[in-house]
Write a protein that holds these residues in place. Structure first.
Motif, mmCIF file in Angstrom:
data_model
loop_
_atom_site.group_PDB
_atom_site.id
_atom_site.type_symbol
_atom_site.label_atom_id
_atom_site.label_comp_id
_atom_site.label_asym_id
_atom_site.label_seq_id
_atom_site.Cartn_x
_atom_site.Cartn_y
_atom_site.Cartn_z
ATOM 1 N N GLU A 1 -26.722 56.185 50.840
ATOM 2 C CA GLU A 1 -25.571 56.683 51.104
ATOM 3 C C GLU A 1 -24.126 55.877 51.272
ATOM 4 O OE1 GLU A 1 -24.816 59.758 51.152
ATOM 5 O OE2 GLU A 1 -26.678 60.899 51.476
ATOM 6 N N SER A 2 -23.165 55.951 50.143
ATOM 7 C CA SER A 2 -22.258 54.953 50.167
ATOM 8 C C SER A 2 -21.290 55.095 51.178
ATOM 9 C CB SER A 2 -21.624 55.087 48.625
ATOM 10 O OG SER A 2 -21.115 56.413 48.599
ATOM 11 N N GLU A 3 -21.468 56.138 51.832
ATOM 12 C CA GLU A 3 -20.346 56.357 52.897
ATOM 13 C C GLU A 3 -21.015 55.966 54.356
ATOM 14 O OE1 GLU A 3 -17.155 56.457 52.184
ATOM 15 O OE2 GLU A 3 -17.753 56.649 50.376
ATOM 16 N N CYS A 4 -22.115 55.754 54.396
ATOM 17 C CA CYS A 4 -22.940 55.381 55.692
ATOM 18 C C CYS A 4 -22.359 54.256 56.439
ATOM 19 C CB CYS A 4 -24.134 55.302 55.427
ATOM 20 S SG CYS A 4 -25.086 55.127 56.878
ATOM 21 N N VAL A 5 -22.003 54.273 57.656
ATOM 22 C CA VAL A 5 -21.659 53.228 58.430
ATOM 23 C C VAL A 5 -22.606 52.823 59.783
ATOM 24 C CG1 VAL A 5 -19.080 53.304 57.627
ATOM 25 C CG2 VAL A 5 -20.117 54.570 59.816
#
Length: 160
Positions: free
Chosen positions: A87-91
């Motif tokens: 997931e590219s938007e996972c932090v």
């Protein structure tokens, strides 16, 4: 919300730095979804769905890089921060990894198309023929001759 993201050993040190405290507040404000897999997703910025970014005191960077700085410490020189969950938007700190220059190796993507006229086994058979006639192969498989030429020259079906 900070308990959802999880704490690391570095987190306590980071929370003594005013710059990172402000970044942490902005990061938490961006989290829009927490999934069952532990991903903490942030809202993409811009109409094009570009990766989430924000600025703190003139320092403009990606959300996942801010998360790394807050939870893991300074980003090593020459490294990029990638997500291991896809997931590219996972932090989520557990899903972030620093890699030097290149992204982590990933399995090649194989798209399955049940109605495709050609398969990898057919392409291998075409290439194994001693003197294949482009026009005959194109007629046999109901594809354009340029498709056959691209396969035989190695321009397409390269890494299968």
């Amino acid at each position: 919300m900070s308990k959802i993201l999880g704490h690391t050993e570095y987190y306590e040190t980071a929370m003594k730095d005013d710059h990172l405290v402000r970044a942490h507040k902005k990061l938490l404000a961006q989290v829009v979804k927490v999934s069952d897999t532990g991903c903490c997703l942030v809202k993409p910025t811009g109409a094009s769905g570009a990766p989430a970014r924000f600025m703190v005191e003139g320092d403009h960077d990606l959300s996942r890089r801010w998360a790394w700085r807050i939870y893991c410490g300074p980003i090593p020189a020459g490294h990029r921060i990638y997500t291991t969950c896809g997931e590219s938007e996972c932090v989520a700190p557990a899903h972030l990894m620093a890699y030097r220059h290149e992204p982590p190796p990933r399995a090649p993507r194989r798209v399955v198309r049940p109605r495709a006229k050609l398969t990898w086994s057919i392409v291998q058979e075409m290439r194994a023929l001693n003197e294949p006639s482009v026009s005959e192969l194109a007629y046999l498989h109901d594809v354009h001759p340029s498709t056959i030429r691209a396969i035989l020259s190695g321009k397409t079906w390269v890494n299968w």
